[in-house]
Design a protein around this motif. Structure first.
Motif, PDB file in Angstrom:
ATOM      1  N   ALA A   1     -19.378 -66.211 -19.915  1.00 33.97           N
ATOM      2  CA  ALA A   1     -20.531 -65.677 -19.190  1.00 33.97           C
ATOM      3  C   ALA A   1     -20.877 -64.272 -19.675  1.00 33.97           C
ATOM      4  N   THR A   2     -22.065 -64.091 -20.101  1.00 36.94           N
ATOM      5  CA  THR A   2     -22.633 -62.787 -20.487  1.00 36.94           C
ATOM      6  C   THR A   2     -21.747 -61.970 -21.426  1.00 36.94           C
ATOM      7  N   CYS A   3     -21.302 -62.562 -22.471  1.00 35.81           N
ATOM      8  CA  CYS A   3     -20.371 -61.948 -23.420  1.00 35.81           C
ATOM      9  C   CYS A   3     -20.864 -60.607 -23.988  1.00 35.81           C
ATOM     10  N   PHE A   4     -22.130 -60.527 -24.397  1.00 34.87           N
ATOM     11  CA  PHE A   4     -22.676 -59.297 -24.978  1.00 34.87           C
ATOM     12  C   PHE A   4     -23.744 -58.666 -24.091  1.00 34.87           C
ATOM     13  N   GLN A   5     -23.721 -58.961 -22.804  1.00 32.33           N
ATOM     14  CA  GLN A   5     -24.732 -58.436 -21.883  1.00 32.33           C
ATOM     15  C   GLN A   5     -24.796 -56.915 -21.951  1.00 32.33           C
ATOM     16  N   TYR A   6     -25.950 -56.358 -22.205  1.00 27.39           N
ATOM     17  CA  TYR A   6     -26.195 -54.915 -22.296  1.00 27.39           C
ATOM     18  C   TYR A   6     -25.288 -54.218 -23.323  1.00 27.39           C
TER      19      TYR A   6
ATOM     20  N   TYR B   1     -21.662 -54.282 -21.983  1.00 23.64           N
ATOM     21  CA  TYR B   1     -21.842 -52.832 -21.859  1.00 23.64           C
ATOM     22  C   TYR B   1     -20.949 -52.034 -22.815  1.00 23.64           C
ATOM     23  N   CYS B   2     -20.346 -52.657 -23.770  1.00 28.36           N
ATOM     24  CA  CYS B   2     -19.351 -51.998 -24.622  1.00 28.36           C
ATOM     25  C   CYS B   2     -19.881 -50.716 -25.264  1.00 28.36           C
ATOM     26  N   PHE B   3     -21.115 -50.746 -25.775  1.00 28.18           N
ATOM     27  CA  PHE B   3     -21.698 -49.574 -26.427  1.00 28.18           C
ATOM     28  C   PHE B   3     -22.974 -49.115 -25.731  1.00 28.18           C
ATOM     29  N   ASN B   4     -23.170 -49.528 -24.514  1.00 27.17           N
ATOM     30  CA  ASN B   4     -24.352 -49.159 -23.748  1.00 27.17           C
ATOM     31  C   ASN B   4     -24.490 -47.639 -23.661  1.00 27.17           C
ATOM     32  N   SER B   5     -25.690 -47.160 -23.888  1.00 32.60           N
ATOM     33  CA  SER B   5     -26.022 -45.732 -23.757  1.00 32.60           C
ATOM     34  C   SER B   5     -25.260 -44.834 -24.720  1.00 32.60           C
ATOM     35  N   CYS B   6     -24.928 -45.350 -25.885  1.00 35.18           N
ATOM     36  CA  CYS B   6     -24.366 -44.515 -26.963  1.00 35.18           C
ATOM     37  C   CYS B   6     -25.572 -43.992 -27.745  1.00 35.18           C
ATOM     38  N   SER B   7     -26.064 -42.847 -27.352  1.00 35.57           N
ATOM     39  CA  SER B   7     -27.363 -42.370 -27.813  1.00 35.57           C
ATOM     40  C   SER B   7     -27.478 -42.136 -29.321  1.00 35.57           C
ATOM     41  N   PHE B   8     -26.365 -41.961 -30.033  1.00 30.74           N
ATOM     42  CA  PHE B   8     -26.433 -41.748 -31.477  1.00 30.74           C
ATOM     43  C   PHE B   8     -25.906 -42.924 -32.291  1.00 30.74           C
ATOM     44  N   LEU B   9     -25.570 -44.028 -31.627  1.00 28.09           N
ATOM     45  CA  LEU B   9     -25.077 -45.202 -32.337  1.00 28.09           C
ATOM     46  C   LEU B   9     -26.178 -45.745 -33.251  1.00 28.09           C
TER      47      LEU B   9
ATOM     48  N   PHE C   1     -26.523 -62.702 -24.723  1.00 27.97           N
ATOM     49  CA  PHE C   1     -27.054 -61.442 -25.235  1.00 27.97           C
ATOM     50  C   PHE C   1     -28.108 -60.878 -24.284  1.00 27.97           C
ATOM     51  N   TYR C   2     -27.943 -61.130 -23.003  1.00 29.33           N
ATOM     52  CA  TYR C   2     -28.868 -60.696 -21.958  1.00 29.33           C
ATOM     53  C   TYR C   2     -29.032 -59.178 -22.000  1.00 29.33           C
ATOM     54  N   TYR C   3     -30.218 -58.716 -22.321  1.00 31.87           N
ATOM     55  CA  TYR C   3     -30.553 -57.294 -22.442  1.00 31.87           C
ATOM     56  C   TYR C   3     -29.633 -56.547 -23.421  1.00 31.87           C
ATOM     57  N   ALA C   4     -29.045 -57.250 -24.340  1.00 29.23           N
ATOM     58  CA  ALA C   4     -28.103 -56.630 -25.281  1.00 29.23           C
ATOM     59  C   ALA C   4     -28.739 -55.521 -26.111  1.00 29.23           C
ATOM     60  N   PHE C   5     -30.039 -55.649 -26.381  1.00 21.75           N
ATOM     61  CA  PHE C   5     -30.710 -54.673 -27.247  1.00 21.75           C
ATOM     62  C   PHE C   5     -31.873 -53.977 -26.534  1.00 21.75           C
ATOM     63  N   GLN C   6     -31.832 -53.938 -25.229  1.00 18.17           N
ATOM     64  CA  GLN C   6     -32.888 -53.298 -24.455  1.00 18.17           C
ATOM     65  C   GLN C   6     -32.992 -51.822 -24.823  1.00 18.17           C
ATOM     66  N   ASN C   7     -34.193 -51.370 -25.079  1.00 17.61           N
ATOM     67  CA  ASN C   7     -34.485 -49.967 -25.427  1.00 17.61           C
ATOM     68  C   ASN C   7     -33.842 -49.521 -26.739  1.00 17.61           C
ATOM     69  N   CYS C   8     -33.578 -50.441 -27.623  1.00 20.37           N
ATOM     70  CA  CYS C   8     -33.132 -50.114 -28.986  1.00 20.37           C
ATOM     71  C   CYS C   8     -34.378 -50.075 -29.850  1.00 20.37           C
ATOM     72  N   THR C   9     -35.127 -49.007 -29.741  1.00 22.37           N
ATOM     73  CA  THR C   9     -36.454 -48.927 -30.352  1.00 22.37           C
ATOM     74  C   THR C   9     -36.441 -48.846 -31.873  1.00 22.37           C
ATOM     75  N   ASN C  10     -35.313 -48.540 -32.469  1.00 24.92           N
ATOM     76  CA  ASN C  10     -35.217 -48.455 -33.934  1.00 24.92           C
ATOM     77  C   ASN C  10     -34.542 -49.678 -34.558  1.00 24.92           C
ATOM     78  N   LEU C  11     -34.203 -50.666 -33.750  1.00 23.46           N
ATOM     79  CA  LEU C  11     -33.508 -51.847 -34.263  1.00 23.46           C
ATOM     80  C   LEU C  11     -34.419 -52.613 -35.215  1.00 23.46           C
ATOM     81  N   THR C  12     -33.972 -52.740 -36.456  1.00 22.22           N
ATOM     82  CA  THR C  12     -34.763 -53.430 -37.469  1.00 22.22           C
ATOM     83  C   THR C  12     -34.029 -54.607 -38.090  1.00 22.22           C
ATOM     84  N   GLU C  13     -32.727 -54.722 -37.858  1.00 24.52           N
ATOM     85  CA  GLU C  13     -31.963 -55.768 -38.516  1.00 24.52           C
ATOM     86  C   GLU C  13     -30.920 -56.378 -37.600  1.00 24.52           C
TER      87      GLU C  13
END
Length: 163
Positions: A112-117, A90-98, A150-162
């Motif tokens: 366990a779950t190092c980068f989860q969400y 959750y380190c950067f979870n919901s950072c809307s402009f990241l 990386f469980y749900y690490a990129f959930q709802n990152c709709t612009n993730l290209t790389e």
């Protein structure tokens, strides 16, 4: 622009001002070191940990920048290991402009779950770099649960290209 950081990790700045946060002098962090320290702070435009080599320990950076709505970039140029249960969860979870995060030397993410969400719900997130990441897993589990790193690490990152 500089300001004072209070006990809650809040940076005292005039309303409407943002700052590039550079955290120097730490080569390693352990259990709960930055957990929730900058939570919901909208005053950071970027964050860099130029000296951090090891973020190893339970919840080391768990939710550290969660909901930091002004944050656009994050950089960990020297980080080699991120080991320990939920170390960056959750380190950067919901950072809307990241937009991007960089981990150019990260080689190992165990626990366990190092980068989860870690980056979930960041709709403007475009890229993250882990070019040297070679060891992923949970050596303490009865069965290696690599997929949970990386469980749900990129959930709802709709612009993730790389990646």
């Amino acid at each position: 622009m500089f300001g004072e950081v209070d006990a809650n990790g809040q940076l005292g700045l005039p309303t409407g001002k943002t700052v590039d946060l550079v955290v120097r002098g730490f080569t390693s962090m352990g259990n709960f070191a930055l957990s929730y320290k900058f939570y919901r702070n909208s005053k950071y435009k970027s964050v860099t940990f130029p000296d951090l080599v090891h973020a190893d320990g339970a919840s080391c950076m768990d939710r550290a920048f969660n909901y930091c709505s002004g944050l656009e970039t994050a950089s960990f140029p020297e980080l080699v290991t991120a080991n320990g249960g939920t170390s960056l969860s959750y380190c950067f979870n919901s950072c809307s402009f990241l937009v991007s995060a960089s981990f150019p030397k990260l080689e190992e993410a165990k626990g366990a779950t190092c980068f989860q969400y870690a980056f979930s719900a960041c709709p403007n997130f475009e890229s993250v770099s882990f070019p040297k990441l070679r060891v992923i897993g949970n050596p303490d589990a009865a069965r290696n649960t690599t997929y949970r790193q990386f469980y749900y690490a990129f959930q709802n990152c709709t612009n993730l290209t790389e990646l």
